[in-house]
Scaffold this motif. Structure first.
Motif, PDB file in Angstrom:
ATOM      1  N   GLY A  26      -7.813  -6.517  -0.197  1.00 38.63           N
ATOM      2  CA  GLY A  26      -7.444  -6.642  -1.595  1.00 38.63           C
ATOM      3  C   GLY A  26      -8.652  -6.721  -2.510  1.00 38.63           C
ATOM      4  O   GLY A  26      -9.808  -6.672  -2.073  1.00 38.63           O
ATOM      5  N   TRP A  27      -8.369  -6.863  -3.813  1.00 38.77           N
ATOM      6  CA  TRP A  27      -9.425  -6.865  -4.821  1.00 38.77           C
ATOM      7  C   TRP A  27     -10.388  -8.028  -4.631  1.00 38.77           C
ATOM      8  O   TRP A  27     -11.600  -7.876  -4.763  1.00 38.77           O
ATOM      9  N   ALA A  28      -9.872  -9.208  -4.346  1.00 35.86           N
ATOM     10  CA  ALA A  28     -10.734 -10.386  -4.223  1.00 35.86           C
ATOM     11  C   ALA A  28     -11.718 -10.239  -3.072  1.00 35.86           C
ATOM     12  O   ALA A  28     -12.901 -10.565  -3.205  1.00 35.86           O
ATOM     13  N   PHE A 180     -19.947 -34.530   4.848  1.00 36.34           N
ATOM     14  CA  PHE A 180     -19.357 -33.602   3.888  1.00 36.34           C
ATOM     15  C   PHE A 180     -19.266 -34.286   2.526  1.00 36.34           C
ATOM     16  O   PHE A 180     -18.538 -35.262   2.357  1.00 36.34           O
ATOM     17  N   LYS A 181     -20.003 -33.748   1.556  1.00 34.66           N
ATOM     18  CA  LYS A 181     -20.032 -34.337   0.224  1.00 34.66           C
ATOM     19  C   LYS A 181     -19.109 -33.618  -0.754  1.00 34.66           C
ATOM     20  O   LYS A 181     -18.883 -34.098  -1.862  1.00 34.66           O
ATOM     21  N   ALA A 182     -18.606 -32.465  -0.361  1.00 38.24           N
ATOM     22  CA  ALA A 182     -17.676 -31.701  -1.194  1.00 38.24           C
ATOM     23  C   ALA A 182     -16.920 -30.746  -0.289  1.00 38.24           C
ATOM     24  O   ALA A 182     -17.261 -30.583   0.893  1.00 38.24           O
ATOM     25  N   ALA A 183     -15.886 -30.114  -0.833  1.00 40.57           N
ATOM     26  CA  ALA A 183     -15.080 -29.194  -0.029  1.00 40.57           C
ATOM     27  C   ALA A 183     -14.675 -27.983  -0.857  1.00 40.57           C
ATOM     28  O   ALA A 183     -14.416 -28.089  -2.057  1.00 40.57           O
ATOM     29  N   VAL A 184     -14.649 -26.828  -0.190  1.00 42.06           N
ATOM     30  CA  VAL A 184     -14.117 -25.597  -0.770  1.00 42.06           C
ATOM     31  C   VAL A 184     -12.853 -25.237   0.002  1.00 42.06           C
ATOM     32  O   VAL A 184     -12.887 -25.129   1.228  1.00 42.06           O
ATOM     33  N   ILE A 185     -11.753 -25.079  -0.709  1.00 43.56           N
ATOM     34  CA  ILE A 185     -10.506 -24.659  -0.079  1.00 43.56           C
ATOM     35  C   ILE A 185     -10.299 -23.189  -0.408  1.00 43.56           C
ATOM     36  O   ILE A 185     -10.068 -22.821  -1.559  1.00 43.56           O
ATOM     37  N   ARG A 186     -10.430 -22.337   0.597  1.00 39.49           N
ATOM     38  CA  ARG A 186     -10.314 -20.890   0.426  1.00 39.49           C
ATOM     39  C   ARG A 186      -8.859 -20.494   0.646  1.00 39.49           C
ATOM     40  O   ARG A 186      -8.350 -20.528   1.768  1.00 39.49           O
ATOM     41  N   ILE A 187      -8.168 -20.113  -0.429  1.00 38.30           N
ATOM     42  CA  ILE A 187      -6.729 -19.870  -0.386  1.00 38.30           C
ATOM     43  C   ILE A 187      -6.438 -18.374  -0.409  1.00 38.30           C
ATOM     44  O   ILE A 187      -6.903 -17.654  -1.283  1.00 38.30           O
ATOM     45  N   ASP A 188      -5.670 -17.920   0.563  1.00 37.23           N
ATOM     46  CA  ASP A 188      -5.204 -16.532   0.617  1.00 37.23           C
ATOM     47  C   ASP A 188      -3.781 -16.574   1.164  1.00 37.23           C
ATOM     48  O   ASP A 188      -3.547 -16.321   2.342  1.00 37.23           O
ATOM     49  N   SER A 189      -2.829 -16.920   0.298  1.00 40.33           N
ATOM     50  CA  SER A 189      -1.474 -17.197   0.771  1.00 40.33           C
ATOM     51  C   SER A 189      -0.428 -16.814  -0.269  1.00 40.33           C
ATOM     52  O   SER A 189      -0.606 -17.076  -1.463  1.00 40.33           O
ATOM     53  N   PRO A 190       0.694 -16.217   0.184  1.00 40.57           N
ATOM     54  CA  PRO A 190       1.802 -15.926  -0.729  1.00 40.57           C
ATOM     55  C   PRO A 190       2.740 -17.112  -0.905  1.00 40.57           C
ATOM     56  O   PRO A 190       3.728 -17.023  -1.631  1.00 40.57           O
ATOM     57  N   GLY A 191       2.438 -18.230  -0.229  1.00 39.58           N
ATOM     58  CA  GLY A 191       3.314 -19.393  -0.291  1.00 39.58           C
ATOM     59  C   GLY A 191       4.117 -19.540   0.991  1.00 39.58           C
ATOM     60  O   GLY A 191       3.742 -19.042   2.045  1.00 39.58           O
ATOM     61  N   GLY A 192       5.231 -20.247   0.889  1.00 44.15           N
ATOM     62  CA  GLY A 192       6.060 -20.469   2.072  1.00 44.15           C
ATOM     63  C   GLY A 192       6.908 -21.713   1.919  1.00 44.15           C
ATOM     64  O   GLY A 192       7.544 -21.922   0.877  1.00 44.15           O
ATOM     65  N   ASP A 193       6.890 -22.568   2.922  1.00 44.72           N
ATOM     66  CA  ASP A 193       7.723 -23.762   2.950  1.00 44.72           C
ATOM     67  C   ASP A 193       7.347 -24.712   1.808  1.00 44.72           C
ATOM     68  O   ASP A 193       6.187 -25.096   1.656  1.00 44.72           O
ATOM     69  N   ALA A 194       8.351 -25.110   1.005  1.00 51.39           N
ATOM     70  CA  ALA A 194       8.086 -25.938  -0.172  1.00 51.39           C
ATOM     71  C   ALA A 194       7.608 -27.334   0.211  1.00 51.39           C
ATOM     72  O   ALA A 194       6.672 -27.874  -0.396  1.00 51.39           O
ATOM     73  N   LEU A 195       8.242 -27.943   1.211  1.00 50.71           N
ATOM     74  CA  LEU A 195       7.849 -29.287   1.622  1.00 50.71           C
ATOM     75  C   LEU A 195       6.435 -29.289   2.183  1.00 50.71           C
ATOM     76  O   LEU A 195       5.623 -30.168   1.863  1.00 50.71           O
ATOM     77  N   ALA A 196       6.114 -28.300   3.009  1.00 50.46           N
ATOM     78  CA  ALA A 196       4.767 -28.208   3.574  1.00 50.46           C
ATOM     79  C   ALA A 196       3.730 -28.061   2.469  1.00 50.46           C
ATOM     80  O   ALA A 196       2.664 -28.685   2.505  1.00 50.46           O
ATOM     81  N   ASP A 219      -7.220 -12.796  -2.178  1.00 50.18           N
ATOM     82  CA  ASP A 219      -6.328 -11.741  -2.654  1.00 50.18           C
ATOM     83  C   ASP A 219      -5.011 -12.283  -3.199  1.00 50.18           C
ATOM     84  O   ASP A 219      -4.477 -11.787  -4.187  1.00 50.18           O
ATOM     85  N   VAL A 220      -4.456 -13.304  -2.541  1.00 50.64           N
ATOM     86  CA  VAL A 220      -3.153 -13.833  -2.935  1.00 50.64           C
ATOM     87  C   VAL A 220      -3.229 -15.357  -3.015  1.00 50.64           C
ATOM     88  O   VAL A 220      -3.736 -16.004  -2.104  1.00 50.64           O
ATOM     89  N   ALA A 221      -2.739 -15.899  -4.110  1.00 52.52           N
ATOM     90  CA  ALA A 221      -2.606 -17.354  -4.243  1.00 52.52           C
ATOM     91  C   ALA A 221      -1.351 -17.604  -5.063  1.00 52.52           C
ATOM     92  O   ALA A 221      -1.404 -17.962  -6.232  1.00 52.52           O
ATOM     93  N   ALA A 222      -0.207 -17.377  -4.436  1.00 59.67           N
ATOM     94  CA  ALA A 222       1.071 -17.442  -5.139  1.00 59.67           C
ATOM     95  C   ALA A 222       1.907 -18.597  -4.615  1.00 59.67           C
ATOM     96  O   ALA A 222       1.711 -19.068  -3.496  1.00 59.67           O
TER      97      ALA A 222
END
Length: 240
Positions: A26-28, A180-196, A219-222
């Motif tokens: 994808g573009w990202a 670890f003094k900081a964190a990067v969360i790399r997200i590439d997800s269309p979503g899924g289970d609401a509770l999770a 590419d996806v963070a929905a």
């Protein structure tokens, strides 16, 4: 990608040869590859006189099957929260809603503007400046930034993609570790289970109360993927 990062700082390497075929990403991800190449590039890019570049415009489209369901006598039932939650529109509508069109137009305008910024000054290279450690309050070389990857469909247990239980365990390890003094969360997800998604969002907020967090969207963070980066005490920065 790891090879590109390595050669950029290896004094023994003075040049890199890249054979680029069709990029299945994808573009990202394409933009991330570009940044790594620019990080290495010292002066010029060489190409044969016969080289060419396909510059196509951008477009988005949607498929709507409500008419088929009406013909078959099927009544789809979709739960929806918010006017821009358009994932179920393909089942319940015959055409694109104005809210859906507004959202896609804004997204397309953003991608197109970003594309112009990269292509127009192509021959006028400007050095890419990455995020420095000082930005998140890190000074010592022994201190580290944790990278937590969240890629795929979100579920609570088992399967592939983002497993909430595993993701939360990673969050706990980062929170408990002094290195670890900081964190990067790399997200590439269309979503899924609401509770999770909600459980992971809560743990991200708890971690953010102790350490700076940067949400990096690929590419996806929905849906649940976008939700992970939200919250009034959540991520300090969101990078798209």
């Amino acid at each position: 990608m790891p090879l590109t990062r390595g050669v950029a700082y290896d004094p023994r390497i003075s040049a890199v040869y890249l054979q680029i075929d069709n990029l299945n990403c994808g573009w990202a991800k394409a933009d991330e590859i570009r940044r790594q190449i620019l990080n290495f590039r010292k002066s010029e890019i060489y190409a044969p006189p016969s080289a060419y570049v396909h510059l196509f415009g951008f477009t988005v489209q949607g498929t709507f099957v409500r008419g088929v369901y009406d013909y078959l006598g099927i009544e789809p039932q979709v739960e929806r929260i918010g006017k821009y939650k358009s994932g179920g529109d393909r089942l319940t509508r015959k055409t694109m809603s104005e809210d859906h069109r507004e959202m896609l137009t804004a997204l397309l305008d953003n991608i197109y503007s970003n594309w112009l910024d990269k292509i127009v000054p192509f021959l006028k290279y400007r050095k890419y400046s990455g995020v420095r450690k000082e930005t998140v309050g890190i000074s010592s070389g022994k201190e580290q930034i944790a990278v937590i990857r969240a890629s795929g469909t979100i579920s609570r247990v088992g399967g592939k993609g983002i497993i909430a239980e595993e993701f939360i365990n990673n969050i706990h390890r980062v929170k408990a570790s002094n290195k670890f003094k900081a964190a990067v969360i790399r997200i590439d997800s269309p979503g899924g289970d609401a509770l999770a998604s909600d459980l992971m969002w809560r743990e991200i907020r708890l971690l953010a109360a102790k350490k700076p967090i940067i949400a990096s969207m690929s590419d996806v963070a929905a849906s649940g993927g976008y939700y992970m980066a939200m919250g009034e005490e959540g991520c300090a920065w969101i990078i798209i």
